[in-house]
Write an enzyme that holds these catalytic residues in place. Structure first.
Site, mmCIF file in Angstrom:
data_model
loop_
_atom_site.group_PDB
_atom_site.id
_atom_site.type_symbol
_atom_site.label_atom_id
_atom_site.label_comp_id
_atom_site.label_asym_id
_atom_site.label_seq_id
_atom_site.Cartn_x
_atom_site.Cartn_y
_atom_site.Cartn_z
ATOM 1 N N VAL A 187 97.122 17.709 -42.838
ATOM 2 C CA VAL A 187 98.506 17.897 -42.425
ATOM 3 C C VAL A 187 99.385 17.498 -43.602
ATOM 4 O O VAL A 187 98.971 16.736 -44.469
ATOM 5 C CB VAL A 187 98.880 17.079 -41.163
ATOM 6 C CG1 VAL A 187 98.187 17.645 -39.928
ATOM 7 C CG2 VAL A 187 98.566 15.615 -41.332
ATOM 8 N N SER A 188 100.593 18.042 -43.634
ATOM 9 C CA SER A 188 101.464 17.841 -44.788
ATOM 10 C C SER A 188 102.229 16.524 -44.778
ATOM 11 O O SER A 188 102.602 16.017 -45.821
ATOM 12 C CB SER A 188 102.464 18.987 -44.893
ATOM 13 O OG SER A 188 101.774 20.198 -45.089
ATOM 14 N N THR A 189 102.484 15.991 -43.597
ATOM 15 C CA THR A 189 103.276 14.756 -43.531
ATOM 16 C C THR A 189 102.575 13.718 -42.666
ATOM 17 O O THR A 189 101.726 14.051 -41.846
ATOM 18 C CB THR A 189 104.677 15.014 -42.936
ATOM 19 O OG1 THR A 189 104.526 15.412 -41.575
ATOM 20 C CG2 THR A 189 105.427 16.075 -43.713
ATOM 21 N N GLN B 68 102.786 14.227 -38.805
ATOM 22 C CA GLN B 68 102.038 15.295 -38.147
ATOM 23 C C GLN B 68 100.702 14.759 -37.665
ATOM 24 O O GLN B 68 100.180 13.769 -38.154
ATOM 25 C CB GLN B 68 101.836 16.481 -39.104
ATOM 26 C CG GLN B 68 103.126 17.223 -39.403
ATOM 27 C CD GLN B 68 102.923 18.326 -40.423
ATOM 28 O OE1 GLN B 68 102.157 18.192 -41.356
ATOM 29 N NE2 GLN B 68 103.634 19.415 -40.238
#
Length: 183
Positions: free
Chosen positions: A8-10, A13
């Protein structure tokens, strides 16, 4: 061996959806990263690369979990081919252990790159239109011009440490360096 990779990017998330799908697909081990796909060096993905052996299969939830750029995805494919490792993407139903799967992978990777470029073009066009109307993008400056000049002058005089200047001005080191770079 089936090894899963989820990303996941962050930090806010959640990986649950990807992890559940990878477990259901039969992964014996799953490695996860919480980092942008545009960053090529990802700790868990590096670990996966160390662990994978000829005959293994790397399972991912979607192609964009492995990489965002076409070049990055193709580099991974080349590596997998050289090492005798298969790649399976669950959402796109791609299995590179077959000729058809390899073809589909390259088509999807091209489409992902195309989509990224379209988003970039739209963003740039929107910023251009806003500038033409007199609007400037970006965050407002933390300090006025006079204070920024003072910070730069203190930096150039070399009488105070970087930390001291930042503390006096109430700014971070990257902010100080960006002010110095502007002048």
């Amino acid at each position: 061996m089936k090894i899963g990779y989820a990303r996941v990017s962050t930090l806010i998330q959640n990986l649950d959806l990807q992890n559940d799908a990878l477990l259901q697909a039969g992964c014996e081990k799953i490695y996860t990263d919480k980092i942008s796909g545009t960053v090529s060096e990802r700790p868990a993905l590096t670990k996966v690369k160390e662990i994978l052996r000829r005959g293994d299969t790397l399972l991912i939830w979607r192609l964009d979990r492995l990489g965002r750029s076409l070049k990055d995805l193709i580099d991974w494919m080349y590596y997998f081919e050289q090492e005798g490792i298969a790649l399976k993407s669950l959402q796109e139903n791609i299995d590179t252990s077959t000729a058809t799967g390899k073809l589909i992978f390259h088509i999807f990777a091209s489409m992902a790159e195309f989509e990224k470029n379209l988003i970039k073009e739209r963003t740039m066009a929107g910023l251009s239109a806003a500038r033409a109307r007199g609007r400037e993008g970006g965050r407002p400056k933390k300090m006025n011009n006079e204070k920024r000049n003072l910070a730069v002058r203190l930096y150039k005089e070399k009488q105070h440490s970087i930390d001291a200047i930042c503390q006096m001005m109430g700014i971070s080191k990257p902010t100080l360096y960006s002010y110095v770079k502007e002048r």
